[in-house]
Write a protein that holds these residues in place. Structure first.
Motif, short mmCIF file in Angstrom:
data_model
loop_
_atom_site.label_atom_id
_atom_site.label_comp_id
_atom_site.label_asym_id
_atom_site.label_seq_id
_atom_site.Cartn_x
_atom_site.Cartn_y
_atom_site.Cartn_z
N GLY A 88 15.94 -3.52 -2.96
CA GLY A 88 16.47 -3.31 -1.63
C GLY A 88 17.77 -2.53 -1.65
O GLY A 88 18.02 -1.68 -0.78
N ARG A 89 18.60 -2.79 -2.64
CA ARG A 89 19.87 -2.06 -2.75
C ARG A 89 19.62 -0.60 -3.16
O ARG A 89 20.36 0.30 -2.76
CB ARG A 89 20.80 -2.74 -3.75
CG ARG A 89 21.23 -4.11 -3.31
CD ARG A 89 22.59 -4.53 -3.85
NE ARG A 89 22.74 -4.39 -5.28
CZ ARG A 89 23.68 -3.64 -5.86
NH1 ARG A 89 24.55 -2.95 -5.12
NH2 ARG A 89 23.79 -3.58 -7.17
N VAL A 90 18.59 -0.37 -3.98
CA VAL A 90 18.24 1.01 -4.33
C VAL A 90 17.83 1.78 -3.09
O VAL A 90 18.24 2.93 -2.89
CB VAL A 90 17.11 1.03 -5.38
CG1 VAL A 90 16.50 2.42 -5.49
CG2 VAL A 90 17.64 0.58 -6.74
N LEU A 91 17.04 1.16 -2.23
CA LEU A 91 16.61 1.84 -1.00
C LEU A 91 17.81 2.19 -0.13
O LEU A 91 17.88 3.28 0.46
CB LEU A 91 15.63 0.97 -0.24
CG LEU A 91 14.31 0.65 -0.98
CD1 LEU A 91 13.41 -0.22 -0.12
CD2 LEU A 91 13.59 1.92 -1.40
N LEU A 138 9.79 1.48 -11.45
CA LEU A 138 10.11 2.38 -10.34
C LEU A 138 9.63 3.78 -10.71
O LEU A 138 9.82 4.23 -11.86
CB LEU A 138 11.61 2.40 -10.06
CG LEU A 138 12.02 2.89 -8.67
CD1 LEU A 138 11.71 1.82 -7.63
CD2 LEU A 138 13.51 3.24 -8.62
N ARG A 139 9.01 4.47 -9.74
CA ARG A 139 8.57 5.85 -9.94
C ARG A 139 9.15 6.70 -8.81
O ARG A 139 8.91 6.42 -7.64
CB ARG A 139 7.05 5.93 -9.93
CG ARG A 139 6.50 7.31 -10.29
CD ARG A 139 5.00 7.29 -10.40
NE ARG A 139 4.36 7.20 -9.10
CZ ARG A 139 3.28 6.47 -8.85
NH1 ARG A 139 2.74 5.73 -9.79
NH2 ARG A 139 2.74 6.47 -7.64
N VAL A 173 9.21 4.43 -0.58
CA VAL A 173 9.73 5.56 0.19
C VAL A 173 8.61 6.59 0.30
O VAL A 173 7.98 6.93 -0.71
CB VAL A 173 10.97 6.20 -0.48
CG1 VAL A 173 11.43 7.43 0.29
CG2 VAL A 173 12.11 5.19 -0.59
N LYS A 174 8.37 7.11 1.49
CA LYS A 174 7.33 8.11 1.71
C LYS A 174 7.93 9.29 2.45
O LYS A 174 8.45 9.15 3.56
CB LYS A 174 6.18 7.52 2.53
CG LYS A 174 5.03 8.48 2.76
CD LYS A 174 3.89 7.80 3.50
CE LYS A 174 2.70 8.75 3.69
NZ LYS A 174 1.58 8.06 4.40
N GLY A 175 7.89 10.45 1.81
CA GLY A 175 8.46 11.63 2.43
C GLY A 175 9.92 11.47 2.80
O GLY A 175 10.38 12.01 3.80
N GLY A 176 10.65 10.73 2.01
CA GLY A 176 12.07 10.52 2.25
C GLY A 176 12.41 9.38 3.17
O GLY A 176 13.58 9.01 3.33
N SER A 234 13.68 13.74 -0.07
CA SER A 234 12.48 13.91 0.76
C SER A 234 11.20 13.55 0.01
O SER A 234 10.10 13.81 0.49
CB SER A 234 12.38 15.36 1.25
OG SER A 234 12.23 16.26 0.15
N GLY A 235 11.38 12.93 -1.16
CA GLY A 235 10.23 12.61 -1.99
C GLY A 235 9.67 11.22 -1.73
O GLY A 235 9.90 10.60 -0.69
N ASP A 236 8.92 10.76 -2.72
CA ASP A 236 8.27 9.45 -2.65
C ASP A 236 8.78 8.55 -3.75
O ASP A 236 9.08 9.01 -4.86
CB ASP A 236 6.75 9.59 -2.80
CG ASP A 236 6.14 10.51 -1.75
OD1 ASP A 236 6.65 10.52 -0.62
OD2 ASP A 236 5.16 11.21 -2.07
#
Length: 442
Positions: A62-65, A120-121, A398-401, A101-103
């Motif tokens: 959650g902190r990474v997000l 994580l990827r 994360v999808k499309g940023g 803007s990635g995934d």
């Protein structure tokens, strides 16, 4: 005169400088070489667990997000980079418009992991992904180390309450993150109000020895605390004579006394004596809380003691001897060119000393035996076998940023309890051993 004039840290809301300089210099060189836009896949994993540990616990997702969302090069940050001449003007112009803007896919927070698990990827252009390396690793390495220690302590506690109280033993910001990670790992409350405020973790706290020493007598101190906080408070009884303090505590608060705390001495012996004394005085419902440099081994040694809760500080916030998980962030695949249709090419570091990695975008699944108990962590780069399709571990974050995988902290905590319960019973043994699950590559 402001904080900067005094040489003190200033509060910068952006997370963009939580990075190492070489990430920016790589970006500059890649932009100049025309390779910055190549589609790339980075993965976070650890080659081994800390010595003697049988499983890891992923915390900090959650902190990474949050960090990815706030990774912005605002004018103050760009000014710093320009003043220090860390990168050139074309790179600064590129950074000014940076938005990931990635995934991102990963193990959900609270899940257990093993050597080689792609926890994580991060996928997108090389330029936007490479910048996230340090902030991602600093969060996951710290939080996962704390959560793993918390999980071991939780298993050792056998259902008894655990309170995190290590704020004074680490950096003030690390203390907040540690409280969060400990909650994921099985702790129920924290003494750190900042953690309670930021993450809605239950908070607790009553008094220290200083409060007793402030008053002319221990009786005066106890009376003041009971008058202020009520009969359900927790009284610290080892400032002077424990037996006399317990007697005074019950006399003042009655059988409604919430708890007594013991912070020194032979905790096993003292806890038995205090329990017997409380029962004799009619305070059968009064709880016993113990503190004093506890770790998972000390907690396990008190399994036979009449203890209701443990307060843990130093050993928890330092990972109980393992303050990092040694996770790495490695490029595992990249496109042959900047063409959006260019195929991905697996890449991997091939070095001596056990630091080689395996190339290719990976999936992961946990194979179970006939009884539903996990028996192997399976990692692969090709098609997922049908037999493992329902047991895949990575979820979209994360999808499309845009963040799509944020969830309540309580969900991660509940997930961890279930994940640990799904491991072989030997996972919670405190004796040193190998990872409880082997990692198989398909």
């Amino acid at each position: 005169m402001n904080a900067a004039d005094l040489g003190l840290p200033v509060d910068v809301p952006s997370t963009a400088l939580f990075t190492d300089q070489y990430e920016l210099t790589m970006l500059q060189a890649a932009l100049r070489a025309g390779t910055a836009d190549r589609h790339s896949v980075f993965e976070v994993f650890t080659r081994r667990l800390p010595e003697g540990r049988r499983y890891g616990v992923l915390a900090g997702v959650g902190r990474v997000l949050d960090a990815v969302e706030n990774f912005r090069f605002d004018p103050a940050v760009l000014g710093f980079l320009r003043e220090r001449e860390i990168v050139d003007e074309p790179t600064l112009e590129w950074l000014a418009g940076y938005r990931f803007s990635g995934d991102i896919w990963g193990y959900p927070e609270g899940e257990v992991y093993f050597p080689g698990s792609p926890v994580l990827r991060v996928e997108g252009s090389f330029a936007e992904c490479v910048l996230l390396e340090t902030v991602v690793l600093s969060i996951l390495n710290h939080d996962s180390a704390i959560a793993a220690a918390a999980s071991r302590m939780s298993a050792a506690a056998g259902g008894r309450r655990l309170i995190e109280m290590g704020a004074r033993r680490t950096h003030e910001l690390a203390a907040v993150a540690a409280s969060r990670a400990a909650y994921v790992g099985g702790f129920e409350a924290t003494s750190d109000l900042a953690a309670g405020f930021r993450y809605n973790i239950p908070t607790v706290g009553t008094s220290a020895h200083a409060f007793t020493l402030l008053h002319d007598t221990e009786r005066d101190a106890f009376r003041a605390q009971v008058d202020s906080l009520g009969r359900g408070t927790t009284l610290l009884v080892d400032t002077y004579d424990v037996a006399e303090a317990v007697r005074t505590a019950v006399e003042l608060a009655g059988p409604e006394l919430g708890a007594v705390r013991i912070d020194s001495g032979d905790l096993l012996l003292v806890a038995h004596r205090v329990r017997a004394q409380l029962d004799d005085l009619g305070a059968r419902d009064t709880k016993i809380v113990v503190t004093s440099d506890l770790d998972e081994y000390a907690i396990a040694s008190l399994a036979a003691a009449p203890v209701d809760a443990y307060g843990v500080g130093t050993q928890l916030v330092t990972g109980s001897g393992h303050p990092t998980c040694s996770m790495v962030y490695k490029l595992v695949a990249r496109a042959a060119s900047a063409d959006p249709k260019a195929p991905l090419v697996p890449v991997a570091k091939k070095s001596l000393g056990g630091k080689a990695s395996i190339g290719g975008r990976k999936w992961a699944a946990r194979r179970k035996d006939a009884h539903g108990v996990a028996e192997a962590e399976v990692v692969g780069t090709g098609p997922v076998p049908d037999a493992l399709a329902a047991d895949q571990l990575l979820v979209e974050l994360v999808k499309g940023g845009e963040v799509v995988g944020r969830e309540p902290l309580e969900t991660a905590r509940t997930r961890h309890i279930a994940a640990r319960a799904g491991l072989p019973m030997s996972a919670v043994q405190l004796s040193r051993g190998e990872p409880v699950l082997p990692t198989e590559y398909a």
